[in-house]
Scaffold this motif. Structure first.
Motif, PDB file in Angstrom:
ATOM      1  N   GLY A  95      37.074  40.739  33.126  1.00  0.00           N
ATOM      2  CA  GLY A  95      36.741  40.644  34.310  1.00  0.00           C
ATOM      3  C   GLY A  95      36.143  42.130  34.839  1.00  0.00           C
ATOM      4  N   LYS A 136      35.512  39.462  43.573  1.00  0.00           N
ATOM      5  CA  LYS A 136      36.123  38.313  43.132  1.00  0.00           C
ATOM      6  C   LYS A 136      36.118  38.359  41.828  1.00  0.00           C
ATOM      7  CE  LYS A 136      33.988  35.508  47.301  1.00  0.00           C
ATOM      8  NZ  LYS A 136      32.913  34.651  47.287  1.00  0.00           N
ATOM      9  N   GLN A 137      35.300  38.702  41.127  1.00  0.00           N
ATOM     10  CA  GLN A 137      35.629  38.650  39.564  1.00  0.00           C
ATOM     11  C   GLN A 137      36.636  39.441  39.224  1.00  0.00           C
ATOM     12  OE1 GLN A 137      31.923  39.235  37.142  1.00  0.00           O
ATOM     13  NE2 GLN A 137      33.076  40.829  36.000  1.00  0.00           N
ATOM     14  N   THR A 138      36.878  40.832  39.670  1.00  0.00           N
ATOM     15  CA  THR A 138      37.936  41.632  39.434  1.00  0.00           C
ATOM     16  C   THR A 138      39.326  41.069  39.923  1.00  0.00           C
ATOM     17  OG1 THR A 138      37.512  43.229  41.386  1.00  0.00           O
ATOM     18  CG2 THR A 138      36.562  43.596  39.159  1.00  0.00           C
ATOM     19  N   GLN A 139      39.328  40.394  40.939  1.00  0.00           N
ATOM     20  CA  GLN A 139      40.573  40.117  41.600  1.00  0.00           C
ATOM     21  C   GLN A 139      41.143  38.614  40.658  1.00  0.00           C
ATOM     22  OE1 GLN A 139      39.539  39.394  45.632  1.00  0.00           O
ATOM     23  NE2 GLN A 139      40.269  41.502  46.080  1.00  0.00           N
ATOM     24  N   ARG A 140      40.383  37.977  40.006  1.00  0.00           N
ATOM     25  CA  ARG A 140      40.788  37.063  39.263  1.00  0.00           C
ATOM     26  C   ARG A 140      41.726  37.523  37.882  1.00  0.00           C
ATOM     27  NH1 ARG A 140      35.420  34.622  39.819  1.00  0.00           N
ATOM     28  NH2 ARG A 140      34.935  35.582  37.452  1.00  0.00           N
ATOM     29  N   ARG A 142      44.752  39.298  36.437  1.00  0.00           N
ATOM     30  CA  ARG A 142      46.082  39.387  36.862  1.00  0.00           C
ATOM     31  C   ARG A 142      46.521  40.784  36.476  1.00  0.00           C
ATOM     32  NH1 ARG A 142      47.175  34.407  38.308  1.00  0.00           N
ATOM     33  NH2 ARG A 142      46.310  32.606  37.272  1.00  0.00           N
ATOM     34  N   ARG A 166      43.993  44.423  44.660  1.00  0.00           N
ATOM     35  CA  ARG A 166      44.172  43.039  44.501  1.00  0.00           C
ATOM     36  C   ARG A 166      44.705  42.559  45.861  1.00  0.00           C
ATOM     37  NH1 ARG A 166      44.507  39.051  40.789  1.00  0.00           N
ATOM     38  NH2 ARG A 166      46.167  37.415  41.127  1.00  0.00           N
TER      39      ARG A 166
END
Length: 174
Positions: A95, A136-140, A142, A166
Motif C-alpha cells: 500500500g 485510502k490505499q495507505t490506510q488499509r 495495518r 491512520r
C-alpha cells in the motif's frame, strides 16, 4: 540522493533521469518552477538533466517513467521539508512505495511511509481523486505510522504532498 540508506546513487540517477524525461516531454526548460501544495505551500526551482536521445529511449515506457520520476521528486521534497530519508523500498502489495525514517535513527524506530503517484497531464479533479485514492490505499495497511502522500503532475509541474495519519479506532454504542 546522498545520505539515503535505502537508495543507491545509481537508483537516484534513474529517478532523476525519469523525472527529467517527463519534464522535457512536457516542454519544460532545464530550470522550472515546481509548485507544492498540501501540508506545505511552497515553490521550488527544479533543475532537470539535459535529456539525451539515449536517456529518452531508456525511459520510453511513459507510465514507468512517470512513476519513477514522481518518486524522485517526492523523495527530494520530503527530504527538503523534513529530517526523513529513505530506508528502503516497500514490497509490492503493502500500500505504499517507501519506508522513511529520521536520518541517523535506528532502522524503523520512527518509521513513516511514502506513497507516490505520477500524472503526466491531469486536471485538478484528477489530482484530488488520485490523492483520495492514495489516502485510502495507505490506510488499509495495518500500522500506526503516518504516511506521506505525494502526487506529482508533470505538465504544470506541481506536487501535492500531504502527511496523513491512520484514523483512530473508535468504539461506538449501538
Amino acid at each position: 540522493m546522498d545520505g539515503m540508506p535505502g537508495l543507491t546513487p545509481a537508483w537516484g540517477e534513474v529517478l532523476a533521469e525519469a523525472a527529467s524525461v517527463c519534464l522535457a516531454a512536457e516542454g519544460h526548460a532545464i530550470r522550472t518552477e515546481l509548485k507544492i501544495s498540501g501540508s506545505f505551500e511552497e515553490s521550488f526551482l527544479l533543475e532537470r538533466l539535459d535529456v539525451s536521445l539515449q536517456m529518452a529511449l531508456a525511459h520510453r515506457n511513459e507510465e514507468e517513467a512517470t512513476e519513477l520520476g514522481a518518486c524522485g521528486i517526492a523523495i527530494l521534497a520530503v527530504r527538503s521539508f523534513t529530517d526523513l530519508v529513505v530506508l528502503h523500498r516497500s514490497r509490492k502489495g503493502t500500500g505504499f512505495d517507501y519506508w522513511l525514517s529520521a536520518e541517523g535513527e535506528p532502522l524503523l524506530q520512527r518509521g513513516e511511509r511514502l506513497e507516490v503517484s505520477g500524472i503526466r497531464k491531469g486536471t485538478e479533479a484528477a489530482i484530488k481523486g488520485r490523492t483520495s485514492e492514495k489516502i485510502k490505499q495507505t490506510q488499509r495497511f495495518r500500522t500506526d505510522s503516518p504516511a506521506w502522500i505525494a502526487i506529482v503532475e508533470f505538465s504544470r509541474p506541481l506536487l501535492r504532498l500531504m502527511k496523513v495519519s491512520r484514523p483512530a479506532l473508535r468504539i461506538m454504542k449501538p
